[in-house]
Every structure is written in C-alpha cells, then in structure tokens.
Design a protein around this motif. Structure first.
Motif, PDB file in Angstrom:
ATOM      1  N   THR A 193       4.829   5.620  -2.726  1.00  0.00           N
ATOM      2  CA  THR A 193       4.346   6.826  -2.064  1.00  0.00           C
ATOM      3  C   THR A 193       5.467   7.468  -1.252  1.00  0.00           C
ATOM      4  N   ALA A 194       5.155   8.597  -0.636  1.00  0.00           N
ATOM      5  CA  ALA A 194       6.149   9.327   0.157  1.00  0.00           C
ATOM      6  C   ALA A 194       6.544   8.573   1.417  1.00  0.00           C
ATOM      7  N   TRP A 195       5.682   7.647   1.867  1.00  0.00           N
ATOM      8  CA  TRP A 195       5.991   6.933   3.114  1.00  0.00           C
ATOM      9  C   TRP A 195       6.465   5.499   2.863  1.00  0.00           C
ATOM     10  N   GLN A 196       6.910   5.196   1.639  1.00  0.00           N
ATOM     11  CA  GLN A 196       7.412   3.859   1.314  1.00  0.00           C
ATOM     12  C   GLN A 196       8.604   3.472   2.192  1.00  0.00           C
ATOM     13  N   LYS A 243       0.822  -1.211   0.000  1.00  0.00           N
ATOM     14  CA  LYS A 243       0.000   0.000   0.000  1.00  0.00           C
ATOM     15  C   LYS A 243       0.858   1.264   0.000  1.00  0.00           C
ATOM     16  N   SER A 244       2.033   1.162   0.624  1.00  0.00           N
ATOM     17  CA  SER A 244       2.895   2.346   0.720  1.00  0.00           C
ATOM     18  C   SER A 244       3.857   2.468  -0.448  1.00  0.00           C
ATOM     19  N   TRP A 245       3.966   1.391  -1.266  1.00  0.00           N
ATOM     20  CA  TRP A 245       4.994   1.389  -2.317  1.00  0.00           C
ATOM     21  C   TRP A 245       4.705   2.463  -3.360  1.00  0.00           C
TER      22      TRP A 245
END
Length: 363
Positions: free
Chosen positions: A233-236, A229-231
């Motif tokens: 994105t800024a929080w990866q 889900k985080s891949w």
C-alpha cells in the motif's frame, strides 16, 4: 509442487572476521574470495534450475541493496525486501514470511545464506527438494552439516528418532540445539555421532513458521501483522520505518528454533559446505600450492614459507615472505592484517577494538 517453493536469501550481514577486506560498505557476501564470483553471486547461481528468478527473494539493508542488485540483476527489484536497520534473523525471517504469504498462502520458504560456500550444487538442490517435501508435513526443517572436526565456531544440532526417507535423504527429529561448545565438549559431540553442525538454513511453510512466531514471539508477531497489513500500500514504507526500530533484536535460533514444535533435521554429508567465517576457513575451501600456501589476488614469493594465506587488493603488489609458517597476511591497501592462523577468530575482537579506539574510517 515447485510453483509454491521460494528461496529467501539473508544478505544483511557484515562478516567482521574477514576484516580488513570485509567492511561496513562491502560485507563479505560482496567479496570474491573463492572464485571470480562474489559469495552472493554464488548463492544465487546455485539456485538456478530449482527456483525461477521471480521466486528468489533477498532480505538486506537499504545501503547494500544497490550493489547486490548490480551483482545479480536477474532477480526482480521488487523481490528485494529492505529492512531499515538490522534487527536479527528472527525479524528477517518473519518479514519475509508475511511478504510471501501475501503473494502465495501455500508458500514454502527456504531460508538461505548469502555468504556461505557450497561446492556440491546438485546435492544442495536435492536436499532442498527433500526438505520441501518434509516441510509440507508441518515440520520446521533445518539443514545439518556432517561434522568433520570438533569445531568450536558452530552451533550443533542433536538428532533423535528417524522420521523417514525423503528423496535421497534420511530425516530425523531434532532433540535439541546446542550453542557453540568449547573444544572438549566439541570432541565429545563428534565422538557421539548424533550431532550435526547448524548450517543456519531452514525450510518451512510460511503459515507454519508464523504459528511459531505467534506462540513464542508474540510481540514481534503483532508488529509483523501490522507491517503485513500495510505491505503493497501507499503507507508501506512509513509503517516499516515507524515499527521496525521498536523490534527487539533476536536470532531465529534463540527466538524460535530452540523451543519450536515439530522440528526435523536433514543431514548434508557431501555438500562441501563452509561458512567462510574466518580467514583460516579458506584453507578448507581453496587449494594450496605445494607448500600449503594460499594466494588470493596476490603475487607472492616465499622462502621457507608454509601454510600461509596471502591476500591483497592490488594484484600487482608483490608480497615476499621468508621463514614463516601458519600466518594470515591480508593487505587491503589502507590496512594490513598479519596474524597466526590459530588466532584468526580474534579478528572479530580486533574490529571491536578499532571501533572503541576511534578508527571508524577503517571499519
């Protein structure tokens, strides 16, 4: 069909049995042992023509990625998937699967090794193409190697019924995976004729392998779902750094393959495969001189010397031997290894001993 076919090279291993050349900051895939190309470069070279470079992914740890990128700069930097720390091949495969699924939900992934030697590149590409065809029929496909001697250092795969012909290869249902046997058991498996060495290479659809993670390794599956889900994105990075240390180390063999459904094996009989797992294994890969001696970057002068491997870091260093046979001699500059060929597998124990006795400088 190849537009949905991807290669994932696992490149985070250490190769402790090739000490003192293989070190923590320079594992065996970075070494030039069998040619002027490193094992990692050879692993990427043999994919040319079958996979576009942007379909080749590398999973490794951060402190190895920079050097690997230098060795194969044609692979896009964004195709390097970095695990914060080693957590076993199950997590490596799982992470690559979720990354690929986000890019291409129809992806078929070939899980390959960075530190093996394969002489027959054309045959290797053919068997991968055949495996892709089988994987599209819901099978988890493993590549088996036709055994040539009763090896105790490899796991084994027992084949069952013939599933059909794919390309130029027969495909069999896998009955069971077997751990590394003792010599007596290995001789029995060789005589039976229905066992293959486990190459550690696999081919499957990304959605199919994730079904197995969900069924067999639920905790890891849930963690990978959060990472997915985080891949991109800024929080990866933050998510990966937080969740990855919580993963319990496990191999794909024990975690998934031993109890997976719909598993098939494609035998590779003429690949010229070796895992280059120990110094002794190089006798199966490299040609010797008339006395059976092997020289790697070494000037060697021997009297009554037979079946001995001599390797040095310094090509100008002369090694002289008299009256020896069946030895391994490896000079890494700051460390020297001398051992009988029959004890080459014990180098792994030696590395543990170095660590226990405070010789971390040499690891």
């Amino acid at each position: 069909m190849n537009e949905h076919f991807y290669a994932v090279i696992m490149a985070g291993g250490g190769g402790t049995r090739l000490w003192p050349l293989s070190r923590q900051n320079r594992p065996k895939q970075m070494l030039r042992l069998v040619s002027d190309r490193t094992l990692f470069q050879m692993a990427t070279d043999r994919l040319q023509g079958l996979f576009p470079v942007d379909h080749i992914y590398v999973v490794t740890v951060a402190d190895q990625a920079t050097e690997l990128q230098k060795q194969s700069p044609n692979i896009p930097a964004e195709n390097y998937i970095l695990e914060p720390m080693p957590r076993g091949t199950a997590s490596v495969v799982g992470l690559a699967a979720v990354v690929l699924q986000k890019r291409d939900p129809e992806a078929v992934m070939a899980v390959l090794t960075a530190d093996h030697y394969i002489e027959n590149v054309a045959g290797f590409q053919q068997i991968l193409s055949s495996a892709q065809e089988l994987a599209r029929k819901d099978f988890l496909v493993t590549l088996g190697i036709q055994p040539t001697f009763p090896a105790t250092g490899y796991g084994y795969i027992q084949r069952g019924e013939l599933l059909g012909h794919y390309g130029q290869h027969d495909a069999y249902r896998v009955l069971r995976f077997k751990e590394k046997p003792n010599e007596e058991t290995a001789r029995g498996l060789l005589q039976r004729g229905d066992h293959f060495w486990n190459s550690g290479m696999f081919i499957w659809r990304v959605d199919r392998i994730q079904e197995e993670f969900s069924r067999q390794m639920g905790e890891l599956y849930q963690t990978l779902e959060q990472i997915a889900k985080s891949w991109g994105t800024a929080w990866q990075t933050e998510t990966l750094k937080k969740l990855w240390p919580q993963i319990k180390p496990q191999t794909i063999d024990y975690g998934i393959m031993e109890h997976a459904q719909q598993v098939a094996v494609l035998p590779g009989a003429d690949l010229g495969w070796s895992d280059v797992g120990s110094w002794d294994s190089l006798f199966d890969v490299l040609p010797g001189d008339p006395n059976g001696n092997i020289h790697i970057s070494a000037m060697h002068l021997g009297i009554d010397t037979r079946d001995t491997l001599v390797c040095t870091e310094d090509p100008n260093r002369l090694v002289v031997t008299i009256g020896v046979k069946n030895l391994i001699i490896v000079d890494a500059g700051d460390a020297l290894l001398v051992c009988p060929r029959d004890d080459a597998q014990k180098v792994r124990e030696l590395v543990k001993l170095l660590d226990q006795n405070g010789y971390q400088l040499y690891l």
